[in-house]
Design a protein around this motif. Structure first.
Motif, short mmCIF file in Angstrom:
data_model
loop_
_atom_site.label_atom_id
_atom_site.label_comp_id
_atom_site.label_asym_id
_atom_site.label_seq_id
_atom_site.Cartn_x
_atom_site.Cartn_y
_atom_site.Cartn_z
N ALA A 94 -0.04 3.63 1.67
CA ALA A 94 0.47 3.46 0.31
C ALA A 94 1.96 3.81 0.25
O ALA A 94 2.75 3.12 -0.42
N LYS A 95 2.37 4.84 0.98
CA LYS A 95 3.77 5.25 0.98
C LYS A 95 4.64 4.20 1.68
O LYS A 95 5.77 3.93 1.25
N LEU A 96 4.14 3.61 2.75
CA LEU A 96 4.90 2.56 3.43
C LEU A 96 5.02 1.32 2.54
O LEU A 96 6.05 0.64 2.54
N GLY A 97 3.95 1.01 1.81
CA GLY A 97 4.02 -0.10 0.86
C GLY A 97 5.03 0.20 -0.24
O GLY A 97 5.84 -0.66 -0.62
N LEU A 98 5.00 1.42 -0.74
CA LEU A 98 5.95 1.85 -1.77
C LEU A 98 7.38 1.74 -1.25
O LEU A 98 8.29 1.37 -1.99
N ALA A 99 7.57 2.06 0.02
CA ALA A 99 8.90 1.97 0.62
C ALA A 99 9.45 0.55 0.53
O ALA A 99 10.64 0.34 0.26
N ASN A 100 8.59 -0.44 0.74
CA ASN A 100 9.03 -1.84 0.62
C ASN A 100 9.49 -2.15 -0.79
O ASN A 100 10.51 -2.82 -1.00
N ALA A 101 8.74 -1.67 -1.78
CA ALA A 101 9.09 -1.92 -3.17
C ALA A 101 10.41 -1.24 -3.54
O ALA A 101 11.28 -1.83 -4.18
N ILE A 102 10.56 0.00 -3.12
CA ILE A 102 11.79 0.75 -3.41
C ILE A 102 12.99 0.10 -2.74
O ILE A 102 14.08 0.01 -3.31
N SER A 103 12.77 -0.40 -1.52
CA SER A 103 13.84 -1.11 -0.81
C SER A 103 14.24 -2.37 -1.58
O SER A 103 15.43 -2.68 -1.71
N GLY A 104 13.24 -3.08 -2.08
CA GLY A 104 13.52 -4.28 -2.87
C GLY A 104 14.33 -3.98 -4.12
O GLY A 104 15.17 -4.78 -4.56
N LEU A 105 14.11 -2.79 -4.68
CA LEU A 105 14.85 -2.37 -5.88
C LEU A 105 16.22 -1.79 -5.55
O LEU A 105 17.05 -1.59 -6.43
N GLY A 106 16.44 -1.51 -4.25
CA GLY A 106 17.73 -0.98 -3.83
C GLY A 106 17.96 0.48 -4.15
O GLY A 106 19.11 0.92 -4.24
N ASN A 107 16.88 1.23 -4.30
CA ASN A 107 16.99 2.67 -4.60
C ASN A 107 17.03 3.46 -3.29
O ASN A 107 16.03 4.03 -2.85
N TRP A 108 18.21 3.50 -2.66
CA TRP A 108 18.31 3.99 -1.29
C TRP A 108 18.06 5.49 -1.17
O TRP A 108 17.44 5.94 -0.20
N ASP A 109 18.55 6.28 -2.10
CA ASP A 109 18.31 7.73 -2.03
C ASP A 109 16.82 8.05 -2.16
O ASP A 109 16.29 8.90 -1.44
N GLU A 110 16.16 7.35 -3.07
CA GLU A 110 14.71 7.53 -3.25
C GLU A 110 13.97 7.10 -1.99
O GLU A 110 12.99 7.73 -1.59
N LEU A 111 14.47 6.04 -1.37
CA LEU A 111 13.82 5.53 -0.16
C LEU A 111 13.94 6.53 0.99
O LEU A 111 12.96 6.77 1.71
#
Length: 203
Positions: A94-111
């Motif tokens: 789930a966390k790796l999937g979330l990482a893809n979504a966050i990357s798509g949003l460009g939230n690098w610090d959160e990633l």
């Protein structure tokens, strides 16, 4: 049959029948969504899953997170994946999937924080270590990047991307000998790589 026994049997049967129907509907929804996804009909796959949506279902939230990501809706993907993580806090998938979504949003610090969280659960996770090494390299934090890429290379010594990234990190740190070693390994994997060839020529 005694009336009381008969009524008790009926009362017992109904909940089981309802559960069976719900299970059938759930399996049918997943099956429909897989078929739609195969043909890249992500909107149809999402509709199928929406019909059985339950906030407390890890599997459904995980599936919707993936489908919305594939459909390019990173905000919704982020929302469903975060729900899945909330339901299963130790879930790496789930966390790796979330990482893809966050990357798509460009939230690098959160990633970066998310990858660090993954490594707290699974220190040897190759995907998280590679991605974190890549981001640290981009931020010119070479010593930290090297620590993470070394972990990947311990488990995947012949991986092209990891050897290439390690080569760039070693060059930045001024360690030319190690840079040549990993870059030559990358070139062995892909002899036609212009990027690797040019890096080696520059050493």
């Amino acid at each position: 049959m005694n009336t009381k026994i008969k009524n008790a049997a009926i009362l017992l049967f109904f909940p089981l029948a309802i559960l069976a129907q719900e299970s059938d509907a759930r399996l049918a929804a997943f099956s429909t969504s897989y078929e739609a996804e195969y043909f890249k009909k992500y909107a149809e796959a999402i509709i199928a899953m929406d019909k059985i949506y339950a906030q407390d279902s890890y599997e459904v939230n995980l599936r919707l997170g993936w489908l919305h990501y594939q459909n390019g809706n990173y905000s919704k993907s982020d929302s469903y994946y975060k729900k899945a993580v909330e339901l299963q806090p130790k879930s790496i998938e789930a966390k790796l999937g979330l990482a893809n979504a966050i990357s798509g949003l460009g939230n690098w610090d959160e990633l970066m924080k998310l990858y660090e969280d993954i490594l707290k659960l699974d220190p040897m996770n190759s995907s998280a270590n590679y991605k974190l090494a890549y981001m640290l390299h981009s931020r010119r934090k070479m010593a930290q990047a090297l620590d993470h890429i070394k972990i990947v290379l311990e488990h995947y010594p012949f991986d092209f991307d990891s050897n290439l990234l390690a080569g760039k990190i070693y060059i930045s740190l001024g360690n030319i000998t190690e840079a040549k070693t990993v870059l030559n390994r990358a070139l062995t994997y892909n002899p036609k790589s212009f990027e690797v060839s040019n890096l080696l020529k520059g050493l």
